[in-house]
Scaffold this motif. Structure first.
Motif, PDB file in Angstrom:
ATOM      1  N   LEU A  89       3.001  19.214 -12.227  1.00 28.72           N
ATOM      2  CA  LEU A  89       3.711  20.115 -12.809  1.00 28.72           C
ATOM      3  C   LEU A  89       3.463  20.280 -14.413  1.00 28.72           C
ATOM      4  CD1 LEU A  89       7.027  18.793 -11.000  1.00 28.72           C
ATOM      5  CD2 LEU A  89       5.879  21.091 -10.902  1.00 28.72           C
ATOM      6  N   SER A  90       2.854  19.422 -15.204  1.00 26.35           N
ATOM      7  CA  SER A  90       2.596  19.495 -16.392  1.00 26.35           C
ATOM      8  C   SER A  90       1.141  20.375 -16.530  1.00 26.35           C
ATOM      9  CB  SER A  90       2.398  17.955 -16.861  1.00 26.35           C
ATOM     10  OG  SER A  90       1.164  17.495 -16.720  1.00 26.35           O
ATOM     11  N   ILE A 138       0.920  -1.213  -0.083  1.00 23.06           N
ATOM     12  CA  ILE A 138       0.066  -0.088   0.003  1.00 23.06           C
ATOM     13  C   ILE A 138       0.835   1.205   0.033  1.00 23.06           C
ATOM     14  CG2 ILE A 138      -1.817   1.311   1.511  1.00 23.06           C
ATOM     15  CD1 ILE A 138      -2.752  -1.330   2.292  1.00 23.06           C
ATOM     16  N   VAL A 139       1.853   1.263   0.818  1.00 21.69           N
ATOM     17  CA  VAL A 139       2.819   2.345   0.582  1.00 21.69           C
ATOM     18  C   VAL A 139       3.509   2.617  -0.508  1.00 21.69           C
ATOM     19  CG1 VAL A 139       4.877   3.217   1.839  1.00 21.69           C
ATOM     20  CG2 VAL A 139       3.156   2.566   3.138  1.00 21.69           C
ATOM     21  N   ILE A 140       3.754   1.610  -1.075  1.00 24.75           N
ATOM     22  CA  ILE A 140       4.691   1.626  -2.673  1.00 24.75           C
ATOM     23  C   ILE A 140       3.589   2.256  -3.552  1.00 24.75           C
ATOM     24  CG2 ILE A 140       5.401   0.298  -4.403  1.00 24.75           C
ATOM     25  CD1 ILE A 140       6.935  -1.389  -2.340  1.00 24.75           C
ATOM     26  N   PHE A 141       2.061   1.604  -3.506  1.00 26.91           N
ATOM     27  CA  PHE A 141       1.347   2.070  -4.507  1.00 26.91           C
ATOM     28  C   PHE A 141       1.078   3.884  -3.939  1.00 26.91           C
ATOM     29  CE2 PHE A 141      -3.082   2.932  -5.076  1.00 26.91           C
ATOM     30  CZ  PHE A 141      -3.369   3.010  -6.596  1.00 26.91           C
ATOM     31  N   GLY A 142       1.060   3.989  -2.724  1.00 28.38           N
ATOM     32  CA  GLY A 142       0.695   5.345  -2.652  1.00 28.38           C
ATOM     33  C   GLY A 142       1.935   6.336  -3.217  1.00 28.38           C
ATOM     34  N   SER A 143       2.994   5.686  -2.851  1.00 28.53           N
ATOM     35  CA  SER A 143       4.249   6.488  -3.357  1.00 28.53           C
ATOM     36  C   SER A 143       4.188   6.624  -4.890  1.00 28.53           C
ATOM     37  CB  SER A 143       5.554   5.938  -2.853  1.00 28.53           C
ATOM     38  OG  SER A 143       5.523   5.677  -1.501  1.00 28.53           O
ATOM     39  N   ILE A 144       3.807   5.802  -5.514  1.00 22.87           N
ATOM     40  CA  ILE A 144       3.692   5.831  -7.266  1.00 22.87           C
ATOM     41  C   ILE A 144       2.706   6.763  -7.352  1.00 22.87           C
ATOM     42  CG2 ILE A 144       3.154   4.604  -9.180  1.00 22.87           C
ATOM     43  CD1 ILE A 144       4.661   2.248  -7.960  1.00 22.87           C
ATOM     44  N   ALA A 145       1.541   6.794  -6.900  1.00 26.71           N
ATOM     45  CA  ALA A 145       0.447   7.651  -6.981  1.00 26.71           C
ATOM     46  C   ALA A 145       0.698   9.182  -6.860  1.00 26.71           C
ATOM     47  CB  ALA A 145      -0.794   7.161  -6.153  1.00 26.71           C
ATOM     48  N   ALA A 146       1.667   9.229  -5.680  1.00 22.81           N
ATOM     49  CA  ALA A 146       1.990  10.726  -5.259  1.00 22.81           C
ATOM     50  C   ALA A 146       3.129  11.376  -6.280  1.00 22.81           C
ATOM     51  CB  ALA A 146       2.895  10.797  -4.005  1.00 22.81           C
ATOM     52  N   PHE A 147       3.792  10.180  -6.654  1.00 19.96           N
ATOM     53  CA  PHE A 147       4.868  10.800  -7.788  1.00 19.96           C
ATOM     54  C   PHE A 147       3.997  11.344  -9.095  1.00 19.96           C
ATOM     55  CE2 PHE A 147       7.725   9.858 -11.406  1.00 19.96           C
ATOM     56  CZ  PHE A 147       8.748  10.706 -11.051  1.00 19.96           C
ATOM     57  N   TYR A 148       3.362  10.351  -9.529  1.00 19.67           N
ATOM     58  CA  TYR A 148       2.341  10.406 -10.609  1.00 19.67           C
ATOM     59  C   TYR A 148       1.559  11.908 -10.417  1.00 19.67           C
ATOM     60  CZ  TYR A 148      -1.217  10.636 -14.295  1.00 19.67           C
ATOM     61  OH  TYR A 148      -2.138  10.643 -15.296  1.00 19.67           O
ATOM     62  N   GLY A 149       1.196  12.018  -9.264  1.00 24.76           N
ATOM     63  CA  GLY A 149       0.232  13.289  -9.031  1.00 24.76           C
ATOM     64  C   GLY A 149       1.211  14.516  -9.078  1.00 24.76           C
ATOM     65  N   ILE A 150       2.481  14.352  -8.651  1.00 24.95           N
ATOM     66  CA  ILE A 150       3.329  15.550  -8.890  1.00 24.95           C
ATOM     67  C   ILE A 150       3.720  15.881 -10.033  1.00 24.95           C
ATOM     68  CG2 ILE A 150       5.537  16.450  -8.142  1.00 24.95           C
ATOM     69  CD1 ILE A 150       5.156  15.004  -5.438  1.00 24.95           C
ATOM     70  N   LEU A 151       3.701  14.789 -10.828  1.00 26.46           N
ATOM     71  CA  LEU A 151       4.333  15.088 -12.496  1.00 26.46           C
ATOM     72  C   LEU A 151       2.904  15.658 -12.950  1.00 26.46           C
ATOM     73  CD1 LEU A 151       5.957  11.817 -13.449  1.00 26.46           C
ATOM     74  CD2 LEU A 151       7.042  13.863 -13.106  1.00 26.46           C
ATOM     75  N   GLN A 152       1.571  15.131 -12.736  1.00 30.89           N
ATOM     76  CA  GLN A 152       0.530  15.934 -13.408  1.00 30.89           C
ATOM     77  C   GLN A 152       0.449  17.140 -13.019  1.00 30.89           C
ATOM     78  OE1 GLN A 152      -2.950  14.086 -11.785  1.00 30.89           O
ATOM     79  NE2 GLN A 152      -4.336  14.785 -13.834  1.00 30.89           N
TER      80      GLN A 152
END
Length: 168
Positions: free
Chosen positions: A116-117, A100-114
């Motif tokens: 910034l774009s 769950i923490v790994i999934f949350g980290s990936i979702a957070a990284f994707y959210g930050i990229l989204q």
């Protein structure tokens, strides 16, 4: 999709003989609130006789949504029972928490990229005009709530006594 996945898990759970022989999952006190909510939903759907031209009515103001929510509660009860049966030792609980923490980290990284774009597209597939998407969520407040829950789980994993001080 979630209902189909939970249904598949519940079918596997119901046909697994180990889950019934090793655990008394259904007699647990944690199930009582869900069972009480299901009973409230069923009571609201009971037909009562009225004097109107249709003859039968229910206590609920919205019987369709009451029936839908009661069905969801039954599905959640089955999922909760399966989760308690299969996540019954410390290693499986830790493995689930780490995933769950790994999934949350990936979702957070994707959210930050989204962010910034500066896009209003979800996964680059669907454009949402009347919402504020952030990461995989339609609403940024839902994303924030998910991150708060994931962050609490990550802190709990870090504060585990088996982790060395340097890794903390």
């Amino acid at each position: 999709i979630i209902t189909l996945l939970i249904s598949a898990l519940s079918i596997i759970y119901l046909f697994d003989r180990r889950s019934f022989s090793s655990n008394k999952v259904w007699l647990d006190q944690l199930n009582y609130p869900l069972v009480a909510l299901i009973l409230i939903g069923v009571i609201q759907l009971l037909p009562i006789f009225t004097a109107d031209r249709y003859g039968l009515s229910t206590i609920s103001f919205d019987p369709f949504n009451t029936r839908l929510f009661t069905c969801r509660l039954v599905i959640f009860l089955i999922f909760f029972g399966a989760a308690k049966a299969y996540l019954n030792d410390l290693t499986s609980l830790k493995r689930m928490a780490v995933s769950i923490v790994i999934f949350g980290s990936i979702a957070a990284f994707y959210g930050i990229l989204q962010y910034l774009s500066d896009t209003s597209w979800i996964y680059g597939i669907r454009e949402v005009r009347l919402a504020i998407p952030f990461g995989p969520f339609i609403n940024l407040h839902h994303f924030a709530a998910f991150m708060e829950m994931t962050f609490g789980l990550a802190i709990a994993l870090v504060m585990d006594s088996q982790i060395r001080r340097e890794w903390r």
